[in-house]
Each structure stands twice: as structure tokens, then as C-alpha cells.
Write an enzyme that holds these catalytic residues in place. Structure first.
Site, mmCIF file in Angstrom:
data_model
loop_
_atom_site.group_PDB
_atom_site.id
_atom_site.type_symbol
_atom_site.label_atom_id
_atom_site.label_comp_id
_atom_site.label_asym_id
_atom_site.label_seq_id
_atom_site.Cartn_x
_atom_site.Cartn_y
_atom_site.Cartn_z
ATOM 1 N N GLU A 273 0.831 -1.178 -0.087
ATOM 2 C CA GLU A 273 0.104 -0.066 -0.075
ATOM 3 C C GLU A 273 0.899 1.593 0.058
ATOM 4 O O GLU A 273 0.705 1.948 0.857
ATOM 5 C CB GLU A 273 -0.808 0.029 1.155
ATOM 6 C CG GLU A 273 -1.564 -1.144 1.507
ATOM 7 C CD GLU A 273 -2.712 -1.140 2.763
ATOM 8 O OE1 GLU A 273 -2.106 -0.517 3.710
ATOM 9 O OE2 GLU A 273 -3.459 -2.088 2.863
ATOM 10 N N ARG A 312 2.633 19.927 6.329
ATOM 11 C CA ARG A 312 3.853 19.179 6.955
ATOM 12 C C ARG A 312 4.905 19.816 7.550
ATOM 13 O O ARG A 312 5.323 19.352 8.719
ATOM 14 C CB ARG A 312 4.361 18.187 5.789
ATOM 15 C CG ARG A 312 3.471 17.409 5.048
ATOM 16 C CD ARG A 312 4.209 16.201 4.407
ATOM 17 N NE ARG A 312 4.517 15.260 5.109
ATOM 18 C CZ ARG A 312 6.059 15.218 5.409
ATOM 19 N NH1 ARG A 312 6.763 15.911 4.916
ATOM 20 N NH2 ARG A 312 6.137 14.097 6.360
ATOM 21 N N CYS A 342 -2.420 33.658 10.550
ATOM 22 C CA CYS A 342 -1.789 34.162 11.995
ATOM 23 C C CYS A 342 -1.459 33.451 12.897
ATOM 24 O O CYS A 342 -2.272 33.045 13.985
ATOM 25 C CB CYS A 342 -3.240 34.998 12.372
ATOM 26 S SG CYS A 342 -3.860 36.057 11.043
ATOM 27 N N GLU A 343 -0.361 32.624 12.774
ATOM 28 C CA GLU A 343 0.125 31.893 13.679
ATOM 29 C C GLU A 343 1.722 31.644 13.405
ATOM 30 O O GLU A 343 1.784 31.592 12.147
ATOM 31 C CB GLU A 343 -0.324 30.228 13.533
ATOM 32 C CG GLU A 343 -1.939 30.026 13.872
ATOM 33 C CD GLU A 343 -2.082 28.639 14.305
ATOM 34 O OE1 GLU A 343 -1.414 27.703 14.651
ATOM 35 O OE2 GLU A 343 -3.224 28.433 14.135
ATOM 36 N N TYR A 371 0.719 13.923 0.759
ATOM 37 C CA TYR A 371 -0.065 14.503 2.098
ATOM 38 C C TYR A 371 0.100 16.114 2.036
ATOM 39 O O TYR A 371 0.479 16.791 3.055
ATOM 40 C CB TYR A 371 0.699 13.795 3.321
ATOM 41 C CG TYR A 371 0.632 12.319 3.327
ATOM 42 C CD1 TYR A 371 -0.410 11.892 3.661
ATOM 43 C CD2 TYR A 371 1.904 11.723 3.247
ATOM 44 C CE1 TYR A 371 -0.549 10.388 3.578
ATOM 45 C CE2 TYR A 371 1.718 10.407 3.293
ATOM 46 C CZ TYR A 371 0.634 9.754 3.445
ATOM 47 O OH TYR A 371 0.385 8.191 3.505
HETATM 48 N N1 LLP Z 1 -1.479 2.156 4.716
HETATM 49 C C1 LLP Z 1 -1.932 2.062 5.937
HETATM 50 C C2 LLP Z 1 -2.727 1.500 6.691
HETATM 51 C C3 LLP Z 1 -1.484 3.512 6.196
HETATM 52 O O1 LLP Z 1 -1.822 3.910 7.408
HETATM 53 C C4 LLP Z 1 -0.693 4.282 5.633
HETATM 54 C C5 LLP Z 1 -0.388 5.689 6.031
HETATM 55 C C6 LLP Z 1 -0.396 3.936 4.291
HETATM 56 C C7 LLP Z 1 -0.623 2.538 3.860
HETATM 57 C C8 LLP Z 1 0.452 4.764 3.388
HETATM 58 O O2 LLP Z 1 1.804 4.815 3.834
HETATM 59 P P1 LLP Z 1 2.805 5.800 2.991
HETATM 60 O O3 LLP Z 1 3.477 4.780 2.021
HETATM 61 O O4 LLP Z 1 2.329 6.916 2.330
HETATM 62 O O5 LLP Z 1 3.909 5.918 3.910
HETATM 63 N N2 LLP Z 1 0.362 12.770 6.947
HETATM 64 C C9 LLP Z 1 1.663 12.097 7.295
HETATM 65 C C10 LLP Z 1 1.483 10.761 6.725
HETATM 66 C C11 LLP Z 1 0.450 9.904 7.492
HETATM 67 C C12 LLP Z 1 0.336 8.352 6.810
HETATM 68 C C13 LLP Z 1 -0.535 7.613 7.483
HETATM 69 N N3 LLP Z 1 -0.803 6.321 6.723
HETATM 70 C C14 LLP Z 1 2.776 12.918 6.715
HETATM 71 O O6 LLP Z 1 2.449 13.877 6.010
HETATM 72 O O7 LLP Z 1 4.033 12.526 6.924
#
Ligand code: LLP
Length: 421
Positions: A273, A312, A342-343, A371
């Protein structure tokens, strides 16, 4: 993807300054070739294994991007009814959709059963029981895998680490056998496998090796208990190189080799994933300098993108490279690059040396494809940034800038408000 030609910053073969002048700022700009290359890396790395690459929509769920990945053969990892609808609308084959997420509601479960998705990744016994009740009530069988929490430290930012025992995710690996035993007694449930995800922006293979070891042992135990385990969902999480100062992330090849070594003997189908590693580096957030302000201790570069557009840096203290749309070869100036919200947290970079900038210049915040847009908010009643996809020397707007009236029209003054939402 994104590089200078001469002193001008380009997205593939399109000059970013031209896009900014045509479309206004701020906007997200994605490279089709960048996304495709990143996807193909996984495809190539996993060749020879039975793998479904289910792109994690949460990283970037623009319809054009899901559609592009679906055309390349990707499936989808969705975590809400909204994402499931997006995947289906972008023509991802239902048999390539896995539904993860901490707490699926009854309407979401029904939607997924209607669509005939590949698999539910179940995160708790109460959720399993809800799926069983709904599926059995409709005379259907839901294909499930429990998300196992292997209690492994992924050594990433605490907010995006998900595989430790104190995290809210999954079933503790030590109680997994009991959960599967219970699942086998429930109507409307077909157990297909196990799932895991230990975190995001992971920069070492060690936590994976540890988690895969636990999963391999568990699969053997579950099989001994009589469960037909034929699928292992490995989750996402491979990190990307946001900065030259961080450890370089493992490659898709190294990752796939680890899967072969640790889990290959189990004769399972795999699901992965990936989200971030497919889209992060294929996107930038383009912004215009509104003012250059001399503070008493610092020079502030105030740009027209803000924390509501790209969270981020303020949420995780994340480093993102900032590239001027035009280089000028000068000695450079140290700026605090900030937005207009404003932060004090509305800061993209502190003490960052850039070629001297002036009002009206454009900059690109790199590594913003994952993200970024998906985490945008309307804070300060700022309009969400539109999105542009570049392919070679051509481009298309793939999300328009909303307008103020439609935003404000969602609100009602007391006298006009109704009793239902
Ligand atoms: N599968 C599941 C169950 C997940 O919870 C996530 C990400 C992924 C796959 C995808 O993971 P990736 O390959 O993108 O690392 N907003 C945060 C990242 C949150 C990730 C949450 N879960 C950021 O900007 O770093």
C-alpha cells in the site's frame, strides 16, 4: 520531473513561472512522469511475486492521479467511504481495492460490500463483528484480514508511527490467534490473510525485517490452527529523500528482496500500500512572494501559500526543499519562509538560504505531492490551492480553485438554518 533548465525551474518541459502566470498562485503542480516512474519501480521490484500494488489514496486522492495509477494497473488502499467512492469513480477495479482504516462505519461497510472489494483490513473485534452482522444479513461473505500490530518501532516521527503496542492500530500480535479463532466462528466472514502497517516515512529496512519475522511466525501459527491464510498485506511506508541530510530511504528493490527473503517461502499473495513514495517527489507547491520583510533579527520571505495549503512543516516540523522559480547566481540570503496565516507555526522554513527574492517572484516547495493537497484546510477562509498535472510539454488543471461564494454559501444564518445536516 522538476529541474532547472538554465536558470528556470521546470516541471518536465513546462516552465513553472509560465504556469504561475497563467493560473495564479498558490497551486500544486505534479509530474505525470514522476508518478509513473515511482509506480514502475515497485512493479519492477516485485516482479515474480504475486503482488497487488494498492496505492494509498490518502497520500493524494485527486481523481486524475488515481485514474493515472489505475491505468498503470494499480489498485487502491482506501480508508473511508469517500476514498472508496473516489477509487470507484476513477475506475480502479473493485477486486484491487482494500479497505483499511481504524473504524469502518455501517454505511461504509455496506458500500464496500456493494462494490465487491477485494478485502477488508479489520482493526478490532467489534469492527469484525459489525462486518459479520452486515455481510451475513445480506447473504454475503466479506473477505477479511486482521491488521496485526507487531509492536515494532519504525523509528519515524511519533505522529506517523503506527505499529507499536501503544498505538491505536490493529490487533496486538500476541492476541491475534484468539481473534482469528473467533472470526472463524462468525457468519458472513471469510478469512483471507493478515495485514500490517508500521508507519510512514520509514528510512530503514530493519523495522520491516522485524515485523515481517513476526508476521511469518504468525502465518505459520494461524495455518496450524486451521485458517486458510493466503494473503499478506504489508502496508505502505517506504520513505522518500526530502533532504540531503537525512538517511537515504531503502529502494523498492531492497524492500522487495526483504519480502522475498522473509516471507517468500509462505507461498502467499502480497498486497502493498505505498502512498508517499509514489507521489511525494512528483509534486511541488508553487507560491508567490508577497513581501520581503526585514524583522529585527530575521528576514521574512512571506509567500502566498500557508499552513492551510501545506501542513507538513508546521505539523511534523518537516523539512521541504524550497526552489526559486528563477535562479540568479547571487550569493544568497537567509530567510524565514512563512505564510500569511496568523500563527507562528505557519512557517515553511527557518534560516533557509535562497537566491535573493523580491515581491512577485515564485518559489516551489518540493516534495509536496504526498500529504499536501489532501491535508489542506480552509483556515483563515483561504481557498484551497488548485492542482495542475504536467505531462511533457503539456498540462491540465486537475482541480480548480474554488470560489468564495460557494464556500460561504455552505453556511446559513440562524433564520435560514434547517434541522438536518
Ligand atoms: N497503509 C496504511 C494502513 C496507512 O496507514 C498508510 C499511511 C499507508 C498505507 C501509506 O503509507 P505511505 O506509503 O504513504 O507511507 N500525513 C503524514 C503521513 C500519514 C501516513 C498515514 N498512514 C505525513 O504527511 O507525513
Amino acid at each position: 520531473m522538476f529541474a532547472y533548465r538554465g536558470d528556470d525551474y521546470f516541471a518536465e518541459s513546462v516552465r513553472v513561472r509560465d504556469l504561475a502566470e497563467a493560473c495564479g498562485t498558490p497551486f500544486y503542480c505534479y509530474s505525470r512522469a514522476g508518478i509513473e516512474t515511482a509506480y514502475r519501480r515497485y512493479e519492477t521490484a516485485f516482479r515474480g511475486l504475486d503482488v497487488a500494488i494498492c496505492y494509498a489514496l490518502k497520500a493524494n486522492s485527486n481523481q486524475a492521479i488515481i485514474g493515472l495509477l489505475a491505468e498503470l494497473g494499480a489498485g487502491a488502499d482506501v480508508v473511508s467511504g469517500g476514498e472508496l467512492r473516489r477509487a470507484l469513480r476513477a475506475r480502479v477495479a473493485p477486486e484491487k481495492i482494500v479497505f483499511a482504516g481504524v473504524a469502518k462505519t455501517a454505511p461504509e461497510i455496506e458500500l464496500a460490500l456493494d462494490a465487491g472489494i477485494r478485502q477488508f483490513n479489520v482493526e478490532s473485534v467489534p469492527e469484525l463483528e459489525a462486518i459479520s452482522r452486515i455481510a451475513a444479513g445480506r447473504g454475503q461473505e466479506a473477505v477479511v484480514a486482521f491488521r496485526i500490530n507487531p509492536d515494532v518501532d519504525a523509528h519515524t516521527h511519533e505522529k506517523i508511527s503506527t505499529g507499536k503496542s501503544e498505538d491505536k492500530f490493529g490487533i496486538p500480535w500476541r492476541s491475534a490467534r484468539a481473534a482469528y479463532r473467533h472470526a472463524a466462528t462468525l457468519p458472513g466472514i471469510r478469512i483471507a490473510g493478515v495485514a500490517m502497517h508500521i508507519g510512514s516515512q520509514i528510512l530503514s529496512l530493519d523495522p520491516y525485517a522485524q515485523a515481517f519475522g513476526r508476521i511469518a511466525d504468525l502465518v505459520a501459527d494461524l495455518r496450524a490452527d486451521g485458517h486458510a491464510i493466503d494473503t499478506i498485506d504489508l502496508g505502505g511506508g517506504l520513505g522518500v529523500a526530502y533532504s540531503n541530510d537525512q538517511p537515504s530511504p531503502p529502494s523498492a528493490n531492497e524492500y522487495a528482496d526483504l519480502v522475498r527473503q522473509t516471507l517468500g517461502h509462505l507461498d502467499c499473495r502480497f498486497v502493498i500500500e505505498p502512498g508517499r513514495s509514489i507521489v511525494a517527489m512528483a509534486g511541488v507547491l508553487v507560491s508567490r512572494v508577497i513581501y520581503v520583510k526585514e524583522g529585527s533579527a530575521r528576514q521574512f520571505l512571506i509567500i502566498d501559500a500557508a499552513m492551510n495549503d501545506f501542513l507538513r512543516p508546521s505539523m511534523y516540523g518537516a523539512y521541504h526543499h524550497i526552489a526559486p522559480a528563477k535562479r540568479n547566481g547571487g550569493p544568497g540570503v537567509a530567510y524565514d519562509v512563512v505564510g500569511p496565516v496568523c500563527e507562528t507555526g505557519d512557517t515553511f522554513a527557518r534560516n533557509r538560504t535562497l537566491p535573493e527574492q523580491a515581491a512577485g517572484d515564485f518559489v516551489a516547495i518540493e516534495g509536496a505531492g504526498a500529504y499536501g493537497s489532501v491535508m489542506a484546510s480552509g483556515y483563515n477562509t483561504r481557498l484551497n490551492a488548485p492542482e495542475i498535472l504536467v505531462a511533457g510539454d503539456d498540462y491540465r488543471v486537475i482541480r480548480k480553485r474554488p470560489d468564495y461564494d460557494s464556500l460561504i454559501d455552505l453556511d446559513f444564518v440562524w433564520g435560514d438554518g434547517e434541522k438536518t445536516c
